[in-house]
Design a protein around this motif. Sequence first.
Motif, PDB file in Angstrom:
ATOM      1  N   LEU A   1       0.824  -1.207   0.000  1.00 28.18           N
ATOM      2  CA  LEU A   1       0.000   0.000   0.000  1.00 28.18           C
ATOM      3  C   LEU A   1       0.859   1.258   0.000  1.00 28.18           C
ATOM      4  N   PHE A   2       1.956   1.239   0.740  1.00 33.14           N
ATOM      5  CA  PHE A   2       2.868   2.385   0.793  1.00 33.14           C
ATOM      6  C   PHE A   2       3.397   2.696  -0.605  1.00 33.14           C
ATOM      7  N   MET A   3       3.928   1.666  -1.276  1.00 35.06           N
ATOM      8  CA  MET A   3       4.527   1.897  -2.591  1.00 35.06           C
ATOM      9  C   MET A   3       3.470   2.233  -3.636  1.00 35.06           C
ATOM     10  N   ALA A   4       2.312   1.588  -3.542  1.00 34.97           N
ATOM     11  CA  ALA A   4       1.256   1.864  -4.519  1.00 34.97           C
ATOM     12  C   ALA A   4       0.791   3.307  -4.430  1.00 34.97           C
ATOM     13  N   MET A   5       0.576   3.810  -3.222  1.00 36.26           N
ATOM     14  CA  MET A   5       0.141   5.196  -3.063  1.00 36.26           C
ATOM     15  C   MET A   5       1.235   6.168  -3.499  1.00 36.26           C
ATOM     16  N   PHE A   6       2.479   5.860  -3.171  1.00 34.13           N
ATOM     17  CA  PHE A   6       3.578   6.738  -3.563  1.00 34.13           C
ATOM     18  C   PHE A   6       3.651   6.863  -5.082  1.00 34.13           C
ATOM     19  N   LEU A   7       3.633   5.754  -5.770  1.00 33.35           N
ATOM     20  CA  LEU A   7       3.751   5.787  -7.227  1.00 33.35           C
ATOM     21  C   LEU A   7       2.504   6.378  -7.878  1.00 33.35           C
ATOM     22  N   PHE A   8       1.335   6.138  -7.285  1.00 33.36           N
ATOM     23  CA  PHE A   8       0.090   6.709  -7.808  1.00 33.36           C
ATOM     24  C   PHE A   8       0.154   8.232  -7.811  1.00 33.36           C
ATOM     25  N   LEU A   9       0.733   8.802  -6.757  1.00 35.83           N
ATOM     26  CA  LEU A   9       0.797  10.259  -6.648  1.00 35.83           C
ATOM     27  C   LEU A   9       2.004  10.856  -7.346  1.00 35.83           C
ATOM     28  N   TRP A  10       3.142  10.196  -7.265  1.00 39.35           N
ATOM     29  CA  TRP A  10       4.386  10.780  -7.771  1.00 39.35           C
ATOM     30  C   TRP A  10       4.676  10.432  -9.226  1.00 39.35           C
ATOM     31  N   VAL A  11       4.045   9.384  -9.733  1.00 36.02           N
ATOM     32  CA  VAL A  11       4.227   9.020 -11.145  1.00 36.02           C
ATOM     33  C   VAL A  11       2.900   9.154 -11.892  1.00 36.02           C
ATOM     34  N   SER A  12       1.816   8.707 -11.281  1.00 37.93           N
ATOM     35  CA  SER A  12       0.462   8.746 -11.830  1.00 37.93           C
ATOM     36  C   SER A  12       0.286   7.667 -12.893  1.00 37.93           C
ATOM     37  N   ILE A  13      -0.953   7.460 -13.309  1.00 37.65           N
ATOM     38  CA  ILE A  13      -1.229   6.481 -14.364  1.00 37.65           C
ATOM     39  C   ILE A  13      -1.224   7.138 -15.733  1.00 37.65           C
ATOM     40  N   THR A  14      -1.041   8.453 -15.773  1.00 30.88           N
ATOM     41  CA  THR A  14      -0.987   9.169 -17.061  1.00 30.88           C
ATOM     42  C   THR A  14       0.230  10.085 -17.090  1.00 30.88           C
ATOM     43  N   PRO A  15       1.439   9.527 -17.046  1.00 29.94           N
ATOM     44  CA  PRO A  15       2.628  10.384 -17.128  1.00 29.94           C
ATOM     45  C   PRO A  15       2.825  10.930 -18.544  1.00 29.94           C
ATOM     46  N   TYR A  16       3.685  11.914 -18.660  1.00 33.40           N
ATOM     47  CA  TYR A  16       4.031  12.503 -19.962  1.00 33.40           C
ATOM     48  C   TYR A  16       2.800  13.057 -20.680  1.00 33.40           C
ATOM     49  N   VAL A  17       2.173  14.041 -20.060  1.00 35.19           N
ATOM     50  CA  VAL A  17       0.963  14.654 -20.623  1.00 35.19           C
ATOM     51  C   VAL A  17       1.323  15.546 -21.805  1.00 35.19           C
ATOM     52  N   ASP A  18       0.549  15.450 -22.871  1.00 33.30           N
ATOM     53  CA  ASP A  18       0.737  16.299 -24.051  1.00 33.30           C
ATOM     54  C   ASP A  18       0.085  17.659 -23.794  1.00 33.30           C
ATOM     55  N   LEU A  19       0.884  18.717 -23.790  1.00 37.18           N
ATOM     56  CA  LEU A  19       0.374  20.055 -23.504  1.00 37.18           C
ATOM     57  C   LEU A  19       0.067  20.862 -24.756  1.00 37.18           C
ATOM     58  N   THR A  20       0.107  20.214 -25.920  1.00 34.82           N
ATOM     59  CA  THR A  20      -0.141  20.953 -27.159  1.00 34.82           C
ATOM     60  C   THR A  20      -1.598  20.864 -27.615  1.00 34.82           C
ATOM     61  N   GLY A  21      -2.409  20.019 -26.965  1.00 32.61           N
ATOM     62  CA  GLY A  21      -3.803  19.862 -27.368  1.00 32.61           C
ATOM     63  C   GLY A  21      -4.648  21.048 -26.934  1.00 32.61           C
ATOM     64  N   GLU A  22      -5.685  21.350 -27.696  1.00 37.47           N
ATOM     65  CA  GLU A  22      -6.537  22.496 -27.399  1.00 37.47           C
ATOM     66  C   GLU A  22      -7.340  22.300 -26.109  1.00 37.47           C
ATOM     67  N   ALA A  23      -7.557  21.054 -25.707  1.00 37.79           N
ATOM     68  CA  ALA A  23      -8.344  20.791 -24.501  1.00 37.79           C
ATOM     69  C   ALA A  23      -7.679  21.361 -23.259  1.00 37.79           C
ATOM     70  N   ILE A  24      -6.366  21.594 -23.351  1.00 41.90           N
ATOM     71  CA  ILE A  24      -5.653  22.113 -22.187  1.00 41.90           C
ATOM     72  C   ILE A  24      -6.127  23.521 -21.838  1.00 41.90           C
ATOM     73  N   LEU A  25      -6.758  24.215 -22.808  1.00 40.54           N
ATOM     74  CA  LEU A  25      -7.232  25.578 -22.581  1.00 40.54           C
ATOM     75  C   LEU A  25      -8.669  25.631 -22.077  1.00 40.54           C
ATOM     76  N   ASP A  26      -9.348  24.495 -22.075  1.00 42.03           N
ATOM     77  CA  ASP A  26     -10.764  24.468 -21.686  1.00 42.03           C
ATOM     78  C   ASP A  26     -10.896  24.349 -20.172  1.00 42.03           C
ATOM     79  N   PRO A  27     -11.425  25.363 -19.495  1.00 37.32           N
ATOM     80  CA  PRO A  27     -11.531  25.300 -18.046  1.00 37.32           C
ATOM     81  C   PRO A  27     -12.470  24.216 -17.543  1.00 37.32           C
ATOM     82  N   SER A  28     -13.376  23.752 -18.379  1.00 35.39           N
ATOM     83  CA  SER A  28     -14.321  22.723 -17.954  1.00 35.39           C
ATOM     84  C   SER A  28     -13.799  21.316 -18.196  1.00 35.39           C
ATOM     85  N   ALA A  29     -12.645  21.208 -18.844  1.00 29.92           N
ATOM     86  CA  ALA A  29     -12.105  19.882 -19.132  1.00 29.92           C
ATOM     87  C   ALA A  29     -11.546  19.260 -17.864  1.00 29.92           C
TER      88      ALA A  29
END
Length: 443
Positions: A23-51
């Motif tokens: 549980l310790f390692m799972a929570m650490f990696l969930f928060l510090w690595v996440s299940i969606t690393p390397y987010v693409d910041l070039t998509g237009e959805a990044i500008l949508d406040p409701s997204a």
Amino acid sequence: MTSAAYRETSAPDAVRARVGAFLFMAMFLFLWVSITPYVDLTGEAILDPSAGNSNRLNQILALLLSAGILGYGLLHPMRDIILQPRLLLAILCFWFLLVSLISAHPMLGIKGIVLSTMMTVNASIYLLLPASERHFAKMLGIGTLIMLAFAYYGILFKPTLAIHQASELREPMNAGLWRGHFPHKNSAASAMVLAAFFGLFVASAWSRMAGLTIFVLSFLFLVNTGGKTSTAMLPAILVLGWLFEKMRPLRALIVIGGVGLFNLFAVGSAVFRPLGEFISGLGIDATFTNRSDIWRFAFSALAERPLTGYGFRAFWQTEELVYSGGSVETWAVAAANGHNSYLDIALTTGFPGLLLTLIWVVLLPLRDISRLASDRENAPLTRLYVRIWLYTIFHAGLETLFFEGGSFVWFTFVFALYGLHLQSSAVVAQGAVPENRKRVAHA
């Protein structure tokens, strides 16, 4: 210090130790690595406040992890520490809920309160998961090395997703700055500061080689994020932590006076022109990287609702604010947050909410530290918690960190608060733990 509960190698204790480690390692990696690393910041959805920034798998994993940690905590002999101090937190939660219910976006507040409460419960149990201080240091070291591996892997093999690009829609001026698997250079910088603290602790409590490796890799990455504030704060907090440790009579002045002055010079420079001119005269950027426009706008909004605020999480990035047409007067209406935790809490929950928050995150830790036994004041574990605490309450003057439900910074800060409380009431586990003092210092 080793918990007496784990001295015997009985089957139930062995199973509990393995479950706790998982549980310790799972929570650490969930928060510090996440299940969606390397987010693409070039998509237009990044500008949508409701997204939304979440997804169904992320929500399911968060609920499963929280349920697992809660179940572990309720079965632990020290379950009485979960979600303490309960009276203060109950009052704080009630006030946050009240101001949210009367706001224009009650569901935003309710969702935010639920997420923050889940994270606080998880953090209050997190330090019960390791079997000993050395076990805690080992798992913290391994988790941090995995996080650093993800960060550097991105730089080497996914540079377009791990290094800010000029093609990004929101902040193309960050091109060339490292962010690794994190969504932004600032979050990466905060992660590296905390990782550096972890490295120093790991070097003292588990492995000198692993700890120094973590520290060096974290510092190198931190410099390349371009996060000037975090880069400056790493040595500053190490020095401040040393002063805090050595100058016991001045601890309250260092923390309360230091945080007060830091916010006065930062936010005050945006509101009071003479102060801003004075700071500029010292060669310091009085805008604090263009935050001054946000702070002026936030202060003007706070003046209209100083008692109840606008509701928890019900101000920044709401559609009526972003699309209000106020961008003609100031770009601050499109800001993601107020870039100041204290100002944001006042803005969304009023000054009563700010007061309750300050009691929990500043005054109670000071009290706990004042109660530390002399043999534990300079312990590596205490030093780790104090550094995390000092960094967060000072860095909160320039970033929104408090009550961020999915934030690794907030989670780390809260478990440091619980760590200080445990250290202040701990006993050395030599033989059996006395019935009237069941709390242990390992975590």
